[in-house]
Design an enzyme around this catalytic site. Structure first.
Site, PDB file in Angstrom:
ATOM      1  N   HIS A  13       0.872  -1.179   0.000  1.00 54.74           N
ATOM      2  CA  HIS A  13       0.000   0.000   0.000  1.00 54.74           C
ATOM      3  C   HIS A  13       0.903   1.221   0.000  1.00 54.74           C
ATOM      4  CE1 HIS A  13      -3.124   2.834   0.525  1.00 54.74           C
ATOM      5  NE2 HIS A  13      -2.809   3.126   1.784  1.00 54.74           N
ATOM      6  N   ASP A  15       1.355   4.918   0.111  1.00 59.04           N
ATOM      7  CA  ASP A  15       1.089   6.334   0.339  1.00 59.04           C
ATOM      8  C   ASP A  15       2.276   7.103  -0.231  1.00 59.04           C
ATOM      9  OD1 ASP A  15      -1.280   5.922   2.137  1.00 59.04           O
ATOM     10  OD2 ASP A  15       0.242   4.950   3.365  1.00 59.04           O
ATOM     11  N   ASP A 125      -7.496   1.747   2.206  1.00 64.20           N
ATOM     12  CA  ASP A 125      -7.403   2.538   3.439  1.00 64.20           C
ATOM     13  C   ASP A 125      -8.180   3.844   3.325  1.00 64.20           C
ATOM     14  OD1 ASP A 125      -6.606   3.071   6.011  1.00 64.20           O
ATOM     15  OD2 ASP A 125      -4.649   3.856   5.473  1.00 64.20           O
ATOM     16  N   HIS A 351      -5.548  10.058   0.505  1.00 67.45           N
ATOM     17  CA  HIS A 351      -6.122  10.404   1.811  1.00 67.45           C
ATOM     18  C   HIS A 351      -5.128  11.091   2.741  1.00 67.45           C
ATOM     19  CE1 HIS A 351      -5.017   6.029   1.936  1.00 67.45           C
ATOM     20  NE2 HIS A 351      -4.324   6.444   2.975  1.00 67.45           N
TER      21      HIS A 351
END
Length: 910
Positions: A13, A15, A125, A351
């Site tokens: 994941h 980010d 997420d 996010h």
């Protein structure tokens, strides 16, 4: 009996930025992909890897490693690297519907340069999910949604609890408000439940005993999902060896290095849909204790939300429709520039970025990206509006002589519009190429006579207008065929009321000189003294404390105590708000305000309200102690400091003659830390639910939270507005980039809009100080209060709230003939229940695409007409594939039925 299967999916994941700045994460990404490619090149034992559903990973990697593009291409072609469907993994509630559509479109376009996008609705997420997600997935050819939040309790450091699930299993049916259904896969044990699988047998035995039991607890079938990866997790390159260990330990189970398509097929083959729960609408973790929803990211670093709203609106509501209009007139549509501008903007949409919950360096870089995207959009707007203005027939203004200054007002909203317009134009201009000295050039411009000028519309009617002399100005042209052309000019600012400018259309005006003025008798002032503002729709009375009463003449309802400000301490973090225990909120209710008239014209009146408010300077020293000790924010005991500072508030309330609502602009000079400021608007309307603008939806939400809710705060996300109404009346509060609100359970159903929140740490899994999240300095926020009768759809309040987001576009031109009438729109559409969303051009087909969504839960008819030469209309999806022509009773028009809450895209084949 079929043995249980452990589907182990390799992923990371990613980010792009969070607790480290972008480039530090970027360097780690390069290393990860380098090592992954080496392992994939070795042999076929390492089956596949999922690149987190976002194609920007490919861009980020190839920016540094362009020489590895062929290696990437090979493994994508072979199905071992799965890419897309998104460009980035965006936040759901803080990004517009059109931004999400562009995200899916660009993700698909980029994927198809390599192969095909994975048809996986991937939201690992995302901080809650909007209700229209199932419909957006179905229109993208995706029948599933994988997600980690929204229907279960999640706590500190993303720990999950066993109770509180809205679904019986990790598999569920998710149904949108329009009836679209997808298979939902909840990461019930998070998207790292198969992370770092041991190769050693003893360690593997302990690992799998727990992991298998956890997965079986929630799975409805024997197809068990294990996500081998986590945030910024390097690929586990020895996973094939770890799987062999698991096979030896559990010979009765099947362990496979799987991927999402294979896992989905296996689940679908054995799943009994009748056993699954159906979850409807928004996924906002409402059936939890309320402490882990991350909802207050909606108010962290409000300045980012405002810049994002400006960027989205400028692209989707101004630049794209203007460029489409200009293209019809013969100008090339700048697809490449739009893609670049959208990508640059969307790089702020993950996010951890748009939510404002990263370290300060991240958000500094975001400001630069917002500026870059906006500058491209502004350039497109300038080029397009000039092209359009040059095509408008302004020759009728020639009757007023030589000193005529035509201008074209453009309304790019989806509804006819009346409102106050302000524009700067050049009353005269002298280019430096004329050869005069700078002194002579300046002198000639200063000597320009501005007397005797007035504004007229396309019918020759004199328009009440305020002209402000801005004096001598420098400017320049950048022609396409020659060197830059500097000039000096005499510039003026015109402010006037533009009346009934058609939707997606324009109206021409001209500043002219007339010796015998035909000025009409000016209408009565909108002001009575310095405390009362009134037009045909509403009356506003301002009180000594700066609050005001607003009476809606249509409904007969009066709203009282509006515009009181509230201040509380905040000992939470960028993710979540926490008011200190046993500390009462401060308000301006007992504070004397300084009130004065700011503007009094026939078309608009404005009153200025000033407060000097003494509030605590920060939290006390205990907050620092608790932050350092990583005390979970709901358990903190810090209080507010005894030291105080002066918080200066300047509020300008404005009422326009033809206005349906009252405009508010508040300037906050923030010198305090660890606090929150809200504006309060009591409605005194008795209702158990309220409506709020979300992505392609006006969602209905309960005012009282679920029984599981423990958090005293019940703040929620909004986009353009929140509305409380009953059968007789309602109050809509529109905002610009203020994404957090709460309907207070105070007996008055007060709408509380968060204007600013100041905190000093990131939060989540460690201590990451963020002093810039205190948001010290000056901030300006805007709102509109729109009272109405009945529901906000039929009363037009929601359309007004949407128009509040969209700026007027004005372009000065000259006297000339043209192919466009001075009052013109290329489109005309009818449907009270629909909200207009976008007008753009498809790059592959050259077709124009218009999009609406049904705000209501009933079917409605859409009638659309166009004067643009065309072959036919057709209905398509958000991916804009070509489709069959719609039936049409007459040339250039079509009527079709739109389902409840449906998102509809209409193509125009030219």
């Amino acid at each position: 009996m079929k043995p249980q299967t452990a589907h182990i999916i390799s992923h990371t994941h990613w980010d792009r930025e969070w607790y480290l700045p972008y480039e530090k994460h970027h360097v780690r990404l390069i290393k990860l992909v380098d090592e992954l490619l080496d392992r994939l090149d070795e042999d076929g034992e390492f089956k596949s890897f999922y690149l987190d559903g976002q194609t920007i990973i490919l861009e980020d990697y190839l920016q540094v490693r362009p020489e590895n593009q062929e290696r990437l291409q090979k493994h994508i072609t072979d199905g071992r690297l799965l890419i897309g469907p998104w460009y980035i993994l965006q936040d759901a509630f803080l990004t517009s519907g059109e931004a999400n559509v562009r995200n899916m479109q660009i993700g698909h376009q980029d994927s198809k340069r390599y192969g095909e996008p994975s048809k996986i609705g991937y939201f690992p997420d995302t901080f809650g999910l909007v209700g229209q997600t199932p419909q957006l997935m179905k229109q993208s050819g995706i029948n599933n949604a994988f997600f980690g939040r929204g229907v279960k309790p999640t706590g500190f450091n993303n720990t999950v609890s066993d109770g509180g699930y809205e679904s019986s299993f990790s598999e569920l049916i998710w149904e949108g408000p329009d009836g679209s259904k997808v298979l939902g896969i909840l990461f019930a044990n998070w998207y790292s439940n198969g992370n770092e699988v041991p190769v050693n047998e003893a360690e593997a035995k302990e690992f799998w005993e727990k992991k298998l039991a956890d997965a079986r607890k929630f799975a409805s079938t024997g197809e068990l999902l294990f996500m081998n990866g986590c945030d910024h997790q390097p690929a586990q390159l020895d996973l094939p060896e770890a799987i062999e260990t698991a096979k030896r330990l559990y010979p009765d189970m099947e362990f496979i290095h799987s991927n999402f398509p294979d896992y989905l097929k296996a689940v679908e083959d054995v799943m009994d849909h009748n056993n699954l729960s159906t979850v409807k609408g928004e996924l906002r973790s409402q059936h939890t204790d309320g402490w882990g929803t991350l909802v207050n990211t909606a108010s962290a670093r409000v300045y980012l939300k405002q810049m994002n709203q400006e960027g989205q609106v400028l692209l989707e509501k101004v630049a794209e429709p203007l460029a489409s209009f200009a293209h019809v007139l013969g100008k090339d549509y700048p697809h490449h520039l739009f893609t670049y501008a959208w990508k640059t903007l969307m790089q702020n949409h993950p996010h951890d970025s748009i939510c404002g919950c990263s370290v300060d360096e991240v958000h500094r870089e975001m400001v630069t990206r917002f500026d870059k995207s906006r500058h491209v959009a502004e350039t497109i707007v300038d080029d397009s509006k000039r092209m359009i203005a040059e095509a408008v027939d302004t020759s009728g203004f020639a009757a007023y002589g030589e000193e005529v200054l035509p201008l074209v007002v453009m309304n790019m909203s989806g509804w006819s519009r009346t409102g106050t317009v302000s524009v700067e134009i050049d009353a005269a201009r002298l280019y430096l190429r004329e050869g005069f000295t700078l002194e002579e050039t300046a002198s000639r411009m200063k000597d320009i006579d501005l007397n005797g000028r007035e504004l007229v519309d396309d019918q020759g009617n004199t328009i009440t207008c305020q002209m402000e002399d801005l004096g001598l100005q420098f400017g320049y042209d950048l022609p396409d065929d020659k060197f830059r052309q500097p000039y000096m000019c005499r510039r003026v600012r015109l402010t006037f009321e533009a009346v009934q400018v058609p939707a997606l259309g324009l109206r021409a005006y001209a500043c002219v000189r007339r010796a015998n003025t035909g000025l009409p008798i000016a209408p009565e002032s909108l002001l009575q003294g310095d405390r009362v503002l009134e037009n045909e729709a509403i009356k506003v009375v301002i009180h000594d404390n700066g609050s005001f009463t607003m009476s809606d003449k249509a409904s007969g309802i009066t709203y009282r105590d509006l515009g009181v400000y509230e201040n509380t301490g905040d000992i939470g973090n960028e993710y979540m708000y926490k008011q200190p225990e046993a500390v009462q909120a401060l308000t301006t209710e007992e504070l004397q305000a300084n009130i004065s008239v700011l503007e009094n014209t026939p078309y608009r009146a404005s009153v200025e309200i000033k407060h000097d408010w003494e509030i605590p300077a920060s939290a006390d020293d205990k907050l620092d102690e608790e932050q350092r000790a990583l005390v979970y924010y709901p358990e903190r005991k810090a209080q507010r400091s005894n030291d105080t500072v002066i918080l200066k508030l300047r509020t300008v309330i404005s009422l326009e003659r033809g206005g349906k609502g009252l405009h508010l602009e508040t300037t906050i000079d923030n010198k305090a830390k660890d606090h929150r400021i809200r504006a309060l608007f009591p409605t005194d309307l008795n209702t158990a639910t309220h409506h709020v603008d979300s992505m392609f939806e006006v969602a209905e939400r309960n005012i009282e939270p679920a029984s599981e809710w423990m958090n005293p705060s019940n703040t929620q996300h909004q986009q353009a507005f929140v509305d409380i109404s009953n059968d007789k009346a309602g109050l809509t509060v529109a905002n610009f980039g203020l994404n957090e609100y709460e309907v207070l359970r105070d007996g008055r159903n007060t709408i509380a809009i968060t204007l600013l929140r100041s905190v000093g740490e990131l939060g989540d899994w460690g201590l990451f100080p963020t002093p810039e999240a205190q948001c010290l300095g000056e901030h300006v926020v805007r709102m509109e209060l729109i009272p109405h009768t009945g529901d906000g759809i039929t009363a037009g309040a929601y359309a007004e709230a949407y128009q509040f987001q969209i700026p007027w576009v004005v372009c000065q031109t000259d006297v000339h003939g043209g192919v466009i009438a001075p009052l013109y729109t290329p489109f005309d559409w009818e449907s009270q229940e629909l909200a207009f969303s976008s007008l753009k051009m498809n790059e592959q087909t050259g077709d124009l695409l218009l999009r609406w969504y049904n705000m209501s839960q009933q079917s409605t008819d859409l009638t659309i007409r166009s004067t643009i030469p065309q072959q036919y209309f057709y209905k398509t999806s958000i991916l804009e594939e070509e489709s069959h022509p719609l039936s049409s009773e007459e040339k250039g028009s079509s009527v079709l039925q739109i389902g409840p809450c449906e998102i509809v895209t209409i193509g125009i084949r030219r």
